[in-house]
Structures are given as structure tokens and as C-alpha cells.
Design a protein around this motif. Structure first.
Motif, PDB file in Angstrom:
ATOM      1  N   LYS A   1       9.698  34.113 -54.271  1.00 33.61           N
ATOM      2  CA  LYS A   1      10.905  33.803 -53.519  1.00 33.61           C
ATOM      3  C   LYS A   1      11.328  32.341 -53.651  1.00 33.61           C
ATOM      4  O   LYS A   1      12.426  31.978 -53.236  1.00 33.61           O
ATOM      5  N   LYS A   2      10.462  31.519 -54.227  1.00 28.64           N
ATOM      6  CA  LYS A   2      10.829  30.121 -54.453  1.00 28.64           C
ATOM      7  C   LYS A   2      10.702  29.765 -55.931  1.00 28.64           C
ATOM      8  O   LYS A   2      10.349  28.632 -56.282  1.00 28.64           O
ATOM      9  N   GLY A   3      10.989  30.745 -56.768  1.00 24.73           N
ATOM     10  CA  GLY A   3      11.045  30.510 -58.201  1.00 24.73           C
ATOM     11  C   GLY A   3       9.748  30.650 -58.957  1.00 24.73           C
ATOM     12  O   GLY A   3       9.732  30.542 -60.190  1.00 24.73           O
ATOM     13  N   GLN A   4       8.634  30.894 -58.255  1.00 23.85           N
ATOM     14  CA  GLN A   4       7.357  31.010 -58.954  1.00 23.85           C
ATOM     15  C   GLN A   4       7.326  32.261 -59.836  1.00 23.85           C
ATOM     16  O   GLN A   4       8.101  33.191 -59.655  1.00 23.85           O
TER      17      GLN A   4
ATOM     18  N   TYR B   1     -12.390  48.078 -56.765  1.00 19.54           N
ATOM     19  CA  TYR B   1     -11.237  47.802 -57.632  1.00 19.54           C
ATOM     20  C   TYR B   1     -10.097  47.254 -56.772  1.00 19.54           C
ATOM     21  O   TYR B   1      -9.777  47.818 -55.716  1.00 19.54           O
ATOM     22  N   SER B   2      -9.497  46.147 -57.184  1.00 20.56           N
ATOM     23  CA  SER B   2      -8.528  45.471 -56.319  1.00 20.56           C
ATOM     24  C   SER B   2      -7.538  44.686 -57.159  1.00 20.56           C
ATOM     25  O   SER B   2      -7.612  44.666 -58.390  1.00 20.56           O
ATOM     26  N   LEU B   3      -6.606  44.030 -56.476  1.00 24.49           N
ATOM     27  CA  LEU B   3      -5.573  43.246 -57.161  1.00 24.49           C
ATOM     28  C   LEU B   3      -5.823  41.754 -56.997  1.00 24.49           C
ATOM     29  O   LEU B   3      -6.058  41.266 -55.890  1.00 24.49           O
ATOM     30  N   GLY B   4      -5.765  41.041 -58.122  1.00 19.76           N
ATOM     31  CA  GLY B   4      -5.783  39.595 -58.115  1.00 19.76           C
ATOM     32  C   GLY B   4      -4.417  39.063 -58.505  1.00 19.76           C
ATOM     33  O   GLY B   4      -3.510  39.828 -58.865  1.00 19.76           O
ATOM     34  N   MET B   5      -4.239  37.745 -58.474  1.00 17.04           N
ATOM     35  CA  MET B   5      -2.921  37.187 -58.764  1.00 17.04           C
ATOM     36  C   MET B   5      -3.034  35.836 -59.461  1.00 17.04           C
ATOM     37  O   MET B   5      -3.840  34.986 -59.079  1.00 17.04           O
ATOM     38  N   LEU B   6      -2.204  35.663 -60.492  1.00 15.19           N
ATOM     39  CA  LEU B   6      -2.026  34.377 -61.161  1.00 15.19           C
ATOM     40  C   LEU B   6      -0.681  33.805 -60.745  1.00 15.19           C
ATOM     41  O   LEU B   6       0.291  34.550 -60.587  1.00 15.19           O
ATOM     42  N   THR B   7      -0.611  32.480 -60.612  1.00  9.95           N
ATOM     43  CA  THR B   7       0.627  31.818 -60.194  1.00  9.95           C
ATOM     44  C   THR B   7       0.978  30.695 -61.158  1.00  9.95           C
ATOM     45  O   THR B   7       0.122  29.904 -61.540  1.00  9.95           O
ATOM     46  N   ALA B   8       2.249  30.662 -61.549  1.00 11.92           N
ATOM     47  CA  ALA B   8       2.782  29.548 -62.348  1.00 11.92           C
ATOM     48  C   ALA B   8       4.079  29.078 -61.708  1.00 11.92           C
ATOM     49  O   ALA B   8       4.813  29.869 -61.102  1.00 11.92           O
ATOM     50  N   SER B   9       4.389  27.812 -61.827  1.00 12.18           N
ATOM     51  CA  SER B   9       5.644  27.311 -61.283  1.00 12.18           C
ATOM     52  C   SER B   9       6.808  27.818 -62.125  1.00 12.18           C
ATOM     53  O   SER B   9       6.642  28.171 -63.301  1.00 12.18           O
TER      54      SER B   9
ATOM     55  N   ASP C   1       5.923  30.107 -48.138  1.00 14.68           N
ATOM     56  CA  ASP C   1       5.866  29.347 -49.383  1.00 14.68           C
ATOM     57  C   ASP C   1       6.350  30.146 -50.587  1.00 14.68           C
ATOM     58  O   ASP C   1       6.263  29.672 -51.735  1.00 14.68           O
ATOM     59  N   GLY C   2       6.866  31.354 -50.354  1.00 18.90           N
ATOM     60  CA  GLY C   2       7.407  32.157 -51.442  1.00 18.90           C
ATOM     61  C   GLY C   2       6.415  33.051 -52.130  1.00 18.90           C
ATOM     62  O   GLY C   2       6.754  33.704 -53.127  1.00 18.90           O
ATOM     63  N   THR C   3       5.169  33.125 -51.632  1.00 17.16           N
ATOM     64  CA  THR C   3       4.164  34.006 -52.210  1.00 17.16           C
ATOM     65  C   THR C   3       4.193  35.367 -51.509  1.00 17.16           C
ATOM     66  O   THR C   3       4.575  35.464 -50.340  1.00 17.16           O
TER      67      THR C   3
END
Length: 340
Positions: A220-223, A238-246, A319-321
Motif C-alpha cells: 500500500k506504500k509502493g513496496q 507448511y506456511s507462508l513467508g514474505m520478501l520485501t523490496a522498496s 506501514d503498507g505491509t
């Protein structure tokens, strides 16, 4: 006599109105699962319709519906069956349907049925110029030219560049790779980059070190987020992980990506949900509500079986996540997507 007929007509009309109102009220909610068998689900929304697919093993099937929560009632159209022999003759897994640059592209995992192992597994793509992907002719564009054998291919566009994501077999583990695309079926292979490897305990369940099913999600903030599945599919954790980039970073630099130290969506013993994962994202018909679509099990079986289709709305942090919460119980009543 006419007076009585009018009164009778009004009485019938009121009863019918009450019945319809009750029916609409009952029909405006649902519970999971949507399908008893729905491994590796994929949903895309286009021109007022939802198109749904999941792993069938031996063919590619599309369901088309305007009411995603009633996907079980949608007609299922087989759009492709594999050849008897060859590199894409067996293990037809994890299909994804994407509308890119005026055409439909269907990405799927396959292997050589006569040499069925990880070394022969790759991602293949079909192309269709019809407005409706359940019609028209699918053209075989062949195998994506990835550097490694692998599975679970996906695509997304960012700042005018088309990117390909997949889970690659590198050594004893599965890692996540990204590469820019020259067109929807060809990579600029010399620029393929590994952006994540299994490093946490929750990414190494079931006796394997696995990152798979990578999916793009815009913040929501461009990530730029890549939400992926971790551990072996038979593992109950078994689960979900997350990668973040600007939003302005170079997505082809591994250093641009930060991995969450904990799963962002995982099992709920309290809700009797185990192994939630291999997700996709969509929105409500009015585009204002976000939904996560995923598979999960009702019990800790330790098997890669009985994975049913589920969906639930998710929200966003300041924070948009994304804030996915816990996978809901099959007893939880959910309202239809807004605008459905």
C-alpha cells in the motif's frame, strides 16, 4: 370477490418477497472450504469474471465464475492435456493464468513422464489470444529458459518490466529466483538471480529445505512483496513467508530483498487448520477488498494430500505491509467479497 383476490395476491407477494430476502441473506455468506480438493490454487479477475485453476496432475482446467465463493458450482473447462511423451508429459502442477499485453498466458509445471524426477522438471507456457481463456486456441510456447530445473512459475510487471519468478532446484534445496523477461515466454537468462534461500527452521520442515510458490503483491506504500510457501508440502507446518523490496529498488539485486524472520501466515491449531500455503491474491468485484486464496488441511496428517481450497479477506498495516491474520476455521461464516 375481486377484493379477496387482490388481498390473496398481496399475501403471496409479501411471502415471496420475505422468502427472497431470506434467501439473499443466506446466500451472501459462505464457509470454507470452497472445494474439497484444491491444491496450489490460482485466481485471476478479469472483465467481471474470476478464473480459477489448481493442480490436477494430468491436465489444465479453468473454472469461470462471477461469484468466487461459489466456484464449486462453476463449469470446469479442460483447456489442455499433455502429450504422451516428451519434456512436459507428466506431473502437471501449479498452473497460473495471466493476462499480459493483450493475451492470455498459462504457466504450468511439468516433467518428463518417462524420466520423472526433479532434474526434468520445469515451467512451460501456453498462449491464447481469445478474450475468454476458456475458449480459443492455446499455442504451445514451450519451456521457459530458466537457469535451473524448478517449478511454480509466476510473472508480474513492475515499472514497465515483466519479471518471472520460480522455485529453483539448487543443490539439496529449493530457492527463489527472479529474472527479467524479453517477452512472456522468454527470459533474459543471463540476468537471473537467486533472491532467497532457506535459512530459518520453519523453511526446513518435512526433511527438506524448500521455498516455493512465489507470488507478487504490491504494498500500500509502493513496496514489492513476494509471498512464498516454505517447507515441504507434506509438512503440517507448511506456511507462508514474505520478501520485501522498496518500490524504487533494483529487483534483480538480492540485497534489495529483506526476508521476514517469522511466517506471515501459518497453521492454527485452535482453528484446526494445518499447512496453509501455496496462495494467490485477488480482490472483490469492486476492487476495494483484498483476498488471499490458499490450500490447507483439516488435520495434521503429515501428507501432501487432502488440501482443500479456502479464501479469506486480509487487511493492511499502517506501514503498507499486509496483515493476513490466522487461517479461519471451516466453521467461521464469512461474508461474500464486497460488491459480489
Amino acid at each position: 370477490m375481486r377484493h379477496y383476490r387482490v388481498l390473496a395476491f398481496l399475501a403471496v407477494f409479501l411471502l415471496a418477497f420475505q422468502y427472497l430476502g431470506t434467501a439473499q441473506q443466506l446466500g451472501s455468506s459462505f464457509t470454507n472450504p470452497l472445494l474439497d480438493n484444491g491444491p496450489d490454487p490460482w485466481v485471476t479477475r478479469h472483465n467481471g469474471y474470476y478464473y480459477y485453476m489448481n493442480t490436477m496432475g494430468n491436465r489444465l482446467v479453468i473454472r469461470k465464475t462471477k461469484v468466487l465463493s461459489q466456484v464449486s458450482a462453476a463449469s470446469a473447462t479442460t483447456v489442455w492435456t499433455p502429450p504422451a511423451t516428451g519434456p512436459n508429459s507428466g506431473g502437471i502442477w501449479a498452473p497460473e493464468l495471466h493476462f499480459q499485453r493483450g493475451k492470455w498466458y498459462l504457466y504450468y509445471t511439468a516433467a518428463d513422464a518417462q524420466k520423472f524426477n526433479d532434474d526434468t522438471r520445469g515451467v512451460f507456457v501456453l498462449e491464447n489470444s481469445a478474450a475468454d481463456p476458456t475458449t480459443g486456441q492455446w499455442i504451445d510456447r514451450g519451456k521457459i529458459n530458466t537457469r535451473y530445473p524448478g517449478l511454480d512459475g509466476s510473472v508480474f510487471e513492475d515499472r514497465g518490466q515483466l519479471y518471472f519468478l520460480y522455485s529453483a532446484y539448487v543443490g539439496p534445496q529449493s530457492v527463489l529466483c527472479i529474472a527479467p523477461m524479453q517477452n512472456p515466454w522468454t527470459l533474459l537468462a543471463d540476468k537471473e538471480v537467486v533472491i532467497a534461500t532457506p535459512t530459518y527452521t520453519w523453511e526446513k520442515g518435512g526433511g527438506r529445505q524448500i521455498l516455493e510458490g512465489p507470488e507478487f503483491l504490491r504494498g500500500k506504500k509502493g513496496q514489492v512483496f513476494i509471498v512464498y510457501s516454505a517447507s515441504a508440502c507434506w509438512d503440517d507446518n507448511y506456511s507462508l513467508g514474505m520478501l520485501t523490496a522498496s518500490g524504487q529498488s533494483d529487483l534483480l539485486q538480492a540485497s534489495s530483498w529483506t526476508k521476514s524472520s517469522e511466517p506471515v501466515f501459518c497453521k492454527s491449531v485452535a482453528n484446526s487448520v494445518y499447512g496453509p500455503g501455496h496462495n494467490s491474491f485477488t480482490t472483490s468485484p469492486n476492487g476495494r477488498q483484498d483476498w488471499i486464496v490458499y490450500h490447507a488441511k483439516d488435520a495434521p496428517t503429515g501428507k501432501c494430500e487432502q488440501r482443500s481450497l479456502r479464501m479469506q479477506p486480509f487487511s493492511w498495516n499502517p506501514d503498507g505491509t499486509p496483515r493476513f491474520g490466522a487461517p479461519v476455521s471451516t466453521k467461521t461464516v464469512l461474508s461474500w467479497p464486497v460488491g459480489q
